[in-house]
Design an enzyme around this catalytic site. Structure first.
Site, PDB file in Angstrom:
ATOM      1  N   PRO A   4       0.801  -1.235   0.000  1.00  0.00           N
ATOM      2  CA  PRO A   4       0.000   0.000   0.000  1.00  0.00           C
ATOM      3  C   PRO A   4       0.826   1.275   0.000  1.00  0.00           C
ATOM      4  O   PRO A   4       1.765   1.423   0.791  1.00  0.00           O
ATOM      5  CB  PRO A   4      -0.823  -0.131   1.291  1.00  0.00           C
ATOM      6  CG  PRO A   4      -0.975  -1.605   1.462  1.00  0.00           C
ATOM      7  CD  PRO A   4       0.340  -2.194   1.018  1.00  0.00           C
ATOM      8  N   CYS A   5       0.455   2.187  -0.874  1.00  0.00           N
ATOM      9  CA  CYS A   5       1.227   3.420  -1.029  1.00  0.00           C
ATOM     10  C   CYS A   5       0.673   4.583  -0.216  1.00  0.00           C
ATOM     11  O   CYS A   5       1.353   5.593  -0.025  1.00  0.00           O
ATOM     12  CB  CYS A   5       1.283   3.827  -2.506  1.00  0.00           C
ATOM     13  SG  CYS A   5      -0.335   4.219  -3.210  1.00  0.00           S
TER      14      CYS A   5
END
Length: 208
Positions: free
Chosen positions: A137-138
């Site tokens: 996840p960014c």
């Protein structure tokens, strides 16, 4: 794959009505093809590939190498590696909508393992593989994500216990399974987040 095999594969992913609509035929025609009562016209195989199997046909046999697909989304990275001869043996994705699309795009056999919450997966339960793929996840590291979390008074980076620490789940699997290669995808701001300390931590963990 010949037309009959493509029809069978399509029917594993879609209902007879959906297949019929995509190909512009009657569902009864699809049923006759399935039962081998009639032979599909030559254009049907190409139509199936274009309209029902946009992510390609599954690789046959063992493949040239084995890989796993973490934080898989709808399978974009997987598609590229399958085209290079790889065979996916493990997938992890928790978003229910992404999972639904992923499973519609790929039909996996009984030897393929699908997990939702990577934090609950024991690393030794992950199948042996040559390449590990992970788009962790960014949001905790991206410019927009950090800005939003700051405005809400929420932690970001590794301090975000929900998403920010998921990199370490990737690291523990790499450490346990020792693939020949791995590809980790995130965002540009990852290198500069927390004045570079986040990226430095990631590199230290991967090197050790």
């Amino acid at each position: 794959m010949n037309a009959y095999e493509l029809i069978d594969l399509s029917l594993q992913r879609f209902s007879p009505k959906e297949v019929a609509q995509a190909l512009g035929v009657d569902p009864k025609t699809v049923r006759r093809w399935q039962l081998r009562e009639t032979e599909p016209k030559p254009y049907i195989a190409d139509a199936i590939r274009q309209r029902l199997l946009p992510f390609g046909e599954p690789p046959s046999g063992e493949g040239q190498f084995r890989f796993i697909d973490l934080f898989a989304g709808i399978g974009g990275i997987r598609t590229a590696f399958e085209k290079q001869g790889g065979r996916c043996v493990f997938t992890s994705e928790w978003d229910p909508y992404a999972v639904k699309t992923y499973k519609a795009n790929f039909h996996d056999g009984p030897d393929h393992v699908f997990a939702s919450d990577i934090t609950k997966v024991q690393e030794n339960d992950v199948p042996d593989h040559d390449v590990l793929l992970a788009g962790f996840p960014c949001q905790p590291f991206s410019i927009a994500g950090v800005s939003k979390k700051n405005s809400l008074g929420r932690p970001h980076g590794f301090s975000d216990k929900t998403q920010g620490t998921l990199f370490f789940d990737v690291a523990r699997i790499i450490d346990a399974k020792r693939p020949r290669a791995f590809l980790l995808e995130n965002v540009k701001n990852l290198m500069s987040h927390d004045k570079g300390r986040t990226f430095s931590t990631i590199m230290d963990v991967l090197k050790n």
